[in-house]
Write an enzyme that holds these catalytic residues in place. Structure first.
Site, mmCIF file in Angstrom:
data_model
loop_
_atom_site.group_PDB
_atom_site.id
_atom_site.type_symbol
_atom_site.label_atom_id
_atom_site.label_comp_id
_atom_site.label_asym_id
_atom_site.label_seq_id
_atom_site.Cartn_x
_atom_site.Cartn_y
_atom_site.Cartn_z
ATOM 1 N N SER A 121 0.874 -1.222 -0.049
ATOM 2 C CA SER A 121 0.267 -0.510 -0.008
ATOM 3 C C SER A 121 0.801 1.128 0.015
ATOM 4 O O SER A 121 1.973 1.107 -1.071
ATOM 5 C CB SER A 121 -0.785 -0.105 1.328
ATOM 6 O OG SER A 121 -2.114 1.008 0.920
ATOM 7 N N ASP A 191 -16.658 -14.652 -13.260
ATOM 8 C CA ASP A 191 -15.924 -15.632 -12.740
ATOM 9 C C ASP A 191 -14.932 -16.788 -13.429
ATOM 10 O O ASP A 191 -13.993 -17.409 -12.855
ATOM 11 C CB ASP A 191 -16.537 -16.600 -11.259
ATOM 12 C CG ASP A 191 -15.772 -17.235 -10.653
ATOM 13 O OD1 ASP A 191 -14.424 -17.514 -10.628
ATOM 14 O OD2 ASP A 191 -16.557 -18.180 -9.619
ATOM 15 N N ASP A 194 -11.701 -17.256 -16.168
ATOM 16 C CA ASP A 194 -10.647 -18.454 -15.816
ATOM 17 C C ASP A 194 -10.705 -19.675 -15.511
ATOM 18 O O ASP A 194 -9.651 -20.733 -15.261
ATOM 19 C CB ASP A 194 -9.429 -18.074 -14.184
ATOM 20 C CG ASP A 194 -10.521 -17.620 -13.085
ATOM 21 O OD1 ASP A 194 -11.294 -18.052 -13.522
ATOM 22 O OD2 ASP A 194 -10.581 -17.259 -11.994
ATOM 23 N N ALA A 196 -12.196 -21.581 -13.474
ATOM 24 C CA ALA A 196 -12.605 -21.873 -12.594
ATOM 25 C C ALA A 196 -13.477 -21.045 -11.467
ATOM 26 O O ALA A 196 -13.757 -19.899 -11.814
ATOM 27 C CB ALA A 196 -11.614 -22.139 -11.147
ATOM 28 N N ASP A 334 -8.361 -6.685 -4.217
ATOM 29 C CA ASP A 334 -8.085 -5.947 -3.884
ATOM 30 C C ASP A 334 -8.957 -4.183 -3.967
ATOM 31 O O ASP A 334 -9.531 -4.457 -4.382
ATOM 32 C CB ASP A 334 -6.871 -5.199 -4.034
ATOM 33 C CG ASP A 334 -5.774 -3.463 -2.895
ATOM 34 O OD1 ASP A 334 -7.147 -3.186 -2.263
ATOM 35 O OD2 ASP A 334 -5.200 -3.907 -2.653
ATOM 36 N N HIS A 374 -6.466 -6.125 0.168
ATOM 37 C CA HIS A 374 -5.686 -5.165 0.441
ATOM 38 C C HIS A 374 -4.261 -5.735 1.500
ATOM 39 O O HIS A 374 -4.229 -5.381 2.254
ATOM 40 C CB HIS A 374 -6.036 -4.009 1.246
ATOM 41 C CG HIS A 374 -5.260 -2.946 0.543
ATOM 42 N ND1 HIS A 374 -4.466 -2.446 -0.862
ATOM 43 C CD2 HIS A 374 -4.716 -1.974 1.331
ATOM 44 C CE1 HIS A 374 -4.112 -1.327 -0.541
ATOM 45 N NE2 HIS A 374 -3.590 -0.604 0.883
HETATM 46 CA CA CA Z 1 -12.601 -17.727 -11.056
#
Ligand code: CA
Length: 464
Positions: A121, A191, A194, A196, A334, A374
């Site tokens: 950060s 979701d 990717d 999965a 984040d 974060h």
């Molecule tokens: Ca996923």
């Protein structure tokens, strides 16, 4: 208990000018292996990160941390004292490095071997600033979720508040339960990009959610659907922020973590860091009101870049010339600082230095950590790369499993990490039984689930 070994702890105040100074702590462990480490701060603080100092010392580093030039989390100490702002922007870290190394060498009676930085950060910003402005301070820099382009980040933050509105009693205010529904819809749409369905977006930059399915109709739940006006606001909040003359101020918040972002920026409260910066650094007006913020005002202050606070200089050639190494990392969950801005910085270095990503790999690598919020934790994914003390099993403290030790191996042995392995412990986020592990990819590669095996298995994923 973070650290149980013997150490010498030295605390001191170091004047940086006649009207400014830093409180500095050095923790010098008995089991020292010769290396020096400095750790960073967060937000507008102002607070020594004892937990990070203890973590460094527990791994055998002579470790220092400072209060970054003032105490507390407010920007009030900046008021009419530019020297305190300079400490915050760059001088506290440089001073800590110079003094901390002297203390280390004197205490052990021999010179340290290599020097490192670990921060997230504001600490990530400090690490990159150090590479840009003080290239000789550290041999290796681990910089997480960097709060670079700080005024732009604050401006974006303030603009989110303005779009959300500061009166949470109006009918147009978007409630937390509506944001829960928005996040569910974002995940429904993105979701599986990717491969999965695990509640995590490996590459949020690919996700451009459509809001229209959330519009209220005769069959929808009135407490979670959106009116047309609310949908328009959400669309604006989901967009990159541009100034009046079409200059990009700051990229959109990465999608998939809307509820966390609501808590920080969209809950009807004014974001303190922005207000404090404009009150006590820019205008010297303690009564300045964030609700009056304009886009042109944000742009003017980005251009002014007071005290070099942006810390986004894309020329890292001086640091490269020292043979220094940078690992930049950013949680893909984040909800406070968008990892899309770290992509922006990385791409700006590519352009500025005329180096391809594979060429930059020689000294600057960027990893996106799915499941990390974060700087730590998050929605239950493989976030733990050991950038902080987490109580994880001690046998994971190897270069393959620990970002700081990976940095040491790169700097000292020339063996650079191609992935960073992260671990997750389920929804409690308490280090314990490992429930998911993943090898996070080096940008611009992204992770995809290819199987065989469960998506919690690191071998079931591939960087492409
Ligand atoms: Ca996923």
């Amino acid at each position: 208990m973070v650290y149980g070994g013997d150490l010498c702890r030295i605390a001191m105040f170091v004047n940086t000018t006649t009207v400014s100074g830093i409180t500095l702590e050095a923790w010098l462990p008995l089991n020292w292996h010769g290396r020096f480490l400095a750790v960073g701060n967060g937000g507008l603080s102002g607070c020594i990160y004892y937990e990070d100092i203890a973590y460094g010392a527990s791994l055998g580093f002579a470790t220092v941390g400072s209060n970054n030039g003032h105490n507390g989390t407010s920007g009030k100490p900046f008021y009419k004292n530019p020297e305190v702002v300079k400490d915050f922007a760059y001088r506290a870290v440089h001073t800590s490095a110079v003094i901390g190394k002297q203390i280390t060498n004197i205490f052990y009676g021999q010179n340290y071997t290599y020097s490192y930085w670990l921060g997230c950060s504001t600490g990530g910003r400090q690490g990159l600033k150090s590479a840009q402005a003080f290239p000789d301070d550290f041999n290796g820099i681990a910089a997480g979720a960097p709060a670079i382009d700080q005024v732009a980040l604050h401006g974006w933050s303030g603009w989110q508040g303005i779009l959300a509105g500061f009166d949470n009693t109006t009918s147009s205010f978007i409630t937390r339960s509506q944001w829960v529904s928005i996040q569910q819809e974002v995940l429904r749409q993105c979701d599986k990009l990717d491969g999965a369905e695990d509640g995590l977006l490996e590459d949020p930059s690919l996700c451009y959610p459509k809001i229209s399915p959330l519009l209220c109709n005769q069959t929808s739940n009135a407490s979670t659907c959106l009116t047309g006006e609310q949908a328009t606001r959400v669309t604006k909040m989901f967009s990159d922020l541009y100034s009046d003359n079409d200059t990009l101020i700051y990229p959109r918040m990465q999608p998939g973590i809307e509820v966390d972002s609501f808590n920080v920026y969209r809950a009807g409260t004014k974001f303190q860091y922005l207000e404090d910066w404009f009150r006590y650094v820019v205008y010297n007006d303690p009564n300045w009101d964030l609700a009056t913020l304009s886009l042109s005002e944000i742009q003017e202050n980005i251009n002014a870049d007071l005290y070099g606070i942006a810390s986004s200089d894309a020329d890292l050639s001086s640091f490269q010339a020292t043979d220094g190494k940078i690992i930049m990392f950013h949680g893909s969950s984040d909800g406070v600082i968008s990892s899309l801005n770290s992509i922006r910085y990385y791409e700006s270095v590519v352009a500025n230095m005329s180096m391809s990503p594979s060429e930059l790999d020689s000294f600057f690598r960027f990893f996106r950590i799915s499941g990390m919020g974060h700087c730590r934790r998050g929605p239950g994914g493989p976030w733990d790369v050991a950038n902080k003390y987490t109580g994880r099993p001690i046998d994971l403290n190897t270069p393959e499993n620990n970002i700081l030790l990976a940095m040491v191996k790169w700097v000292e042995d020339g063996q650079a990490p191609d992935t960073l392995t992260g671990y997750g412990y389920g929804s409690s986020n308490t280090a314990g039984k490992i429930q998911v592990a993943r090898m996070h990819c080096k940008y611009p590669a992204r992770n995809i689930y290819v199987g065989p095996g469960n998506n919690t298995d690191k071998a079931a994923w591939k960087c492409v």
